[in-house]
Design a protein around this motif. Structure first.
Motif, PDB file in Angstrom:
ATOM      1  N   ASN A   1       2.873   0.100 -44.012  1.00  0.00           N
ATOM      2  CA  ASN A   1       2.546   1.549 -44.716  1.00  0.00           C
ATOM      3  C   ASN A   1       0.529   1.577 -45.122  1.00  0.00           C
ATOM      4  O   ASN A   1       0.726   2.016 -45.866  1.00  0.00           O
ATOM      5  CB  ASN A   1       3.178   1.545 -45.989  1.00  0.00           C
ATOM      6  N   ASP A   2      -0.288   1.083 -44.742  1.00  0.00           N
ATOM      7  CA  ASP A   2      -1.451   0.392 -45.609  1.00  0.00           C
ATOM      8  C   ASP A   2      -1.414   0.198 -47.064  1.00  0.00           C
ATOM      9  O   ASP A   2      -2.252   0.455 -47.848  1.00  0.00           O
ATOM     10  CB  ASP A   2      -1.962   1.607 -44.779  1.00  0.00           C
ATOM     11  N   LYS A   3      -0.366  -0.503 -47.327  1.00  0.00           N
ATOM     12  CA  LYS A   3      -0.270  -0.679 -49.303  1.00  0.00           C
ATOM     13  C   LYS A   3      -1.363  -1.427 -49.769  1.00  0.00           C
ATOM     14  O   LYS A   3      -2.304  -0.749 -51.027  1.00  0.00           O
ATOM     15  CB  LYS A   3       0.993  -1.615 -49.255  1.00  0.00           C
TER      16      LYS A   3
ATOM     17  N   ALA B   1      -9.216   1.860 -41.964  1.00  0.00           N
ATOM     18  CA  ALA B   1      -9.025   0.541 -41.884  1.00  0.00           C
ATOM     19  C   ALA B   1     -10.088  -0.036 -40.907  1.00  0.00           C
ATOM     20  O   ALA B   1      -9.754  -1.683 -40.830  1.00  0.00           O
ATOM     21  CB  ALA B   1      -7.273   0.305 -41.053  1.00  0.00           C
TER      22      ALA B   1
ATOM     23  N   SER C   1      -4.647  -8.414 -43.257  1.00  0.00           N
ATOM     24  CA  SER C   1      -3.828  -7.566 -43.268  1.00  0.00           C
ATOM     25  C   SER C   1      -4.117  -6.396 -43.826  1.00  0.00           C
ATOM     26  O   SER C   1      -4.478  -6.809 -45.271  1.00  0.00           O
ATOM     27  CB  SER C   1      -2.984  -7.731 -42.986  1.00  0.00           C
ATOM     28  N   LEU C   2      -3.315  -4.820 -43.885  1.00  0.00           N
ATOM     29  CA  LEU C   2      -3.754  -3.966 -45.320  1.00  0.00           C
ATOM     30  C   LEU C   2      -2.223  -3.806 -45.287  1.00  0.00           C
ATOM     31  O   LEU C   2      -1.650  -2.887 -46.225  1.00  0.00           O
ATOM     32  CB  LEU C   2      -4.549  -2.833 -44.971  1.00  0.00           C
TER      33      LEU C   2
ATOM     34  N   LEU D   1      -4.487  -0.650 -48.690  1.00  0.00           N
ATOM     35  CA  LEU D   1      -5.980  -0.491 -47.575  1.00  0.00           C
ATOM     36  C   LEU D   1      -6.599   0.330 -49.216  1.00  0.00           C
ATOM     37  O   LEU D   1      -7.955   0.363 -49.291  1.00  0.00           O
ATOM     38  CB  LEU D   1      -5.415   1.365 -47.191  1.00  0.00           C
TER      39      LEU D   1
ATOM     40  N   ARG E   1      -5.910   7.047 -41.958  1.00  0.00           N
ATOM     41  CA  ARG E   1      -6.361   5.951 -42.873  1.00  0.00           C
ATOM     42  C   ARG E   1      -6.354   4.911 -41.422  1.00  0.00           C
ATOM     43  O   ARG E   1      -6.789   3.664 -42.136  1.00  0.00           O
ATOM     44  CB  ARG E   1      -4.723   5.779 -43.058  1.00  0.00           C
ATOM     45  N   ARG E   2      -5.978   5.290 -40.286  1.00  0.00           N
ATOM     46  CA  ARG E   2      -6.304   4.454 -39.251  1.00  0.00           C
ATOM     47  C   ARG E   2      -8.140   4.580 -39.156  1.00  0.00           C
ATOM     48  O   ARG E   2      -8.689   3.128 -39.132  1.00  0.00           O
ATOM     49  CB  ARG E   2      -6.193   4.766 -37.489  1.00  0.00           C
TER      50      ARG E   2
ATOM     51  N   LYS F   1      -2.714  10.086 -41.056  1.00  0.00           N
ATOM     52  CA  LYS F   1      -2.170   8.530 -40.657  1.00  0.00           C
ATOM     53  C   LYS F   1      -3.782   8.107 -39.545  1.00  0.00           C
ATOM     54  O   LYS F   1      -4.180   6.831 -39.804  1.00  0.00           O
ATOM     55  CB  LYS F   1      -1.451   8.993 -39.621  1.00  0.00           C
TER      56      LYS F   1
ATOM     57  N   LEU G   1      -5.828  -6.446 -38.417  1.00  0.00           N
ATOM     58  CA  LEU G   1      -6.229  -5.168 -37.904  1.00  0.00           C
ATOM     59  C   LEU G   1      -7.261  -5.714 -36.445  1.00  0.00           C
ATOM     60  O   LEU G   1      -7.311  -6.515 -36.443  1.00  0.00           O
ATOM     61  CB  LEU G   1      -7.814  -4.892 -38.795  1.00  0.00           C
TER      62      LEU G   1
END
Length: 287
Positions: free
Chosen positions: A210-212, A194, A206-207, A214, A190-191, A187, A143
């Motif tokens: 595709n932010d899987k 994150a 790391s997420l 999160l 989600r940013r 999006k 991130l």
């Protein structure tokens, strides 16, 4: 389903039998010790080759991997332009559920492959072509801590594009509305989430693609709120998703701005929420 040991034995046996293959490497999630293995984990395999064209002209060697359910060759796509330069990939899902993403990498493209593969691991390297591989790391996907300007841009993009969603819904252009809501507004949400995860749990993580990961990092309550924003099953549901997305973004943005001592334009956020509610009420009064 063939076991991991069987698959690795097969991958090595096929590659070592081909005179064009100089070395074999593994990449992707199987090279990342932080990823828990499961039945859907791909075998991201690289064959370093001295003659790629010979292996493309006669593809009968691929039959050795087993019966294919579906296969894709991205570098031969006319709809989706290829981006790997000299490299060529066979994406293969087999009937037993195993999947191999096999990349043919010419010796002249080793550096390009290494630059794209942070989890590279040598499986067979008789000539020492892979002796300088770095230690596998997900550092490239950690991130990134935002500055105040980046936070402002995220918020402005979110609130600006939500007005496009309103326009699409009022015009009953539901694909237009849902596309802007999911692909842009959510999006940015989600940013923002994150960033919140990074500020609370540390940035050296790391997420995932595709932010899987999160949802795993959010509280159950916050995760449930995020999932409730995903219902696009009807015009009414789309309106409710937009309103819920705006409310969740507003709550998280205020909290994050306070924790980072960033400026957050709450007045604009509230005005756009009021604008959305007014058009929502008007839409259902006219319907």
């Amino acid at each position: 389903m063939r076991s991991e040991a069987e698959m690795f034995e097969l991958i090595l046996r096929v590659g070592q039998a081909l005179p064009q293959v100089e070395a074999i490497a593994l990449g992707g999630s199987r090279g990342n010790p932080a990823v828990l293995p499961d039945a859907f984990q791909d075998y991201d395999v690289v064959y370093l080759v001295n003659d790629k064209e010979a292996l493309l002209q006669d593809r009968s060697w691929l039959e050795s991997f087993g019966e294919v359910l579906i296969r894709q060759t991205p570098e031969e796509s006319s709809l989706f332009p290829p981006s790997l330069g000299e490299r060529f990939t066979f994406l293969m899902l087999f009937k037993d559920g195993n999947r191999i993403d096999l990349m043919l990498t010419p010796l002249t493209a080793i550096k390009e492959w290494q630059a794209d593969e942070p989890f590279a691991k040598a499986l067979w390297d008789p000539k020492g072509l892979l002796k300088d591989l770095p230690t596998p790391s997900d550092r490239a996907f950690w991130l990134a801590e935002p500055n105040n300007a980046q936070f402002q841009d995220c918020c402005n993009e979110f609130w600006w594009v939500t007005t496009y969603v309103v326009k699409g819904l009022c015009r009953k252009e539901y694909y237009y509305a849902s596309d802007h809501l999911y692909e842009i507004c959510q999006k940015e949400l989600r940013r923002l989430l994150a960033w919140q995860v990074g500020s609370e749990d540390g940035w050296q993580q790391s997420l995932g693609k595709n932010d899987k990961y999160l949802l795993q990092k959010l509280t159950p309550e916050l995760g449930a709120k995020l999932l409730r924003c995903q219902d696009f099953s009807s015009p009414k549901a789309l309106w409710q998703s937009l309103l819920a997305t705006q409310e969740l973004f507003h709550q998280v943005a205020m909290r994050f701005a306070h924790s980072q001592q960033f400026y957050y334009d709450k007045k604009t956020a509230v005005k756009v929420q009021s604008y959305t509610q007014r058009w929502y009420n008007d839409f259902y009064q006219r319907s």
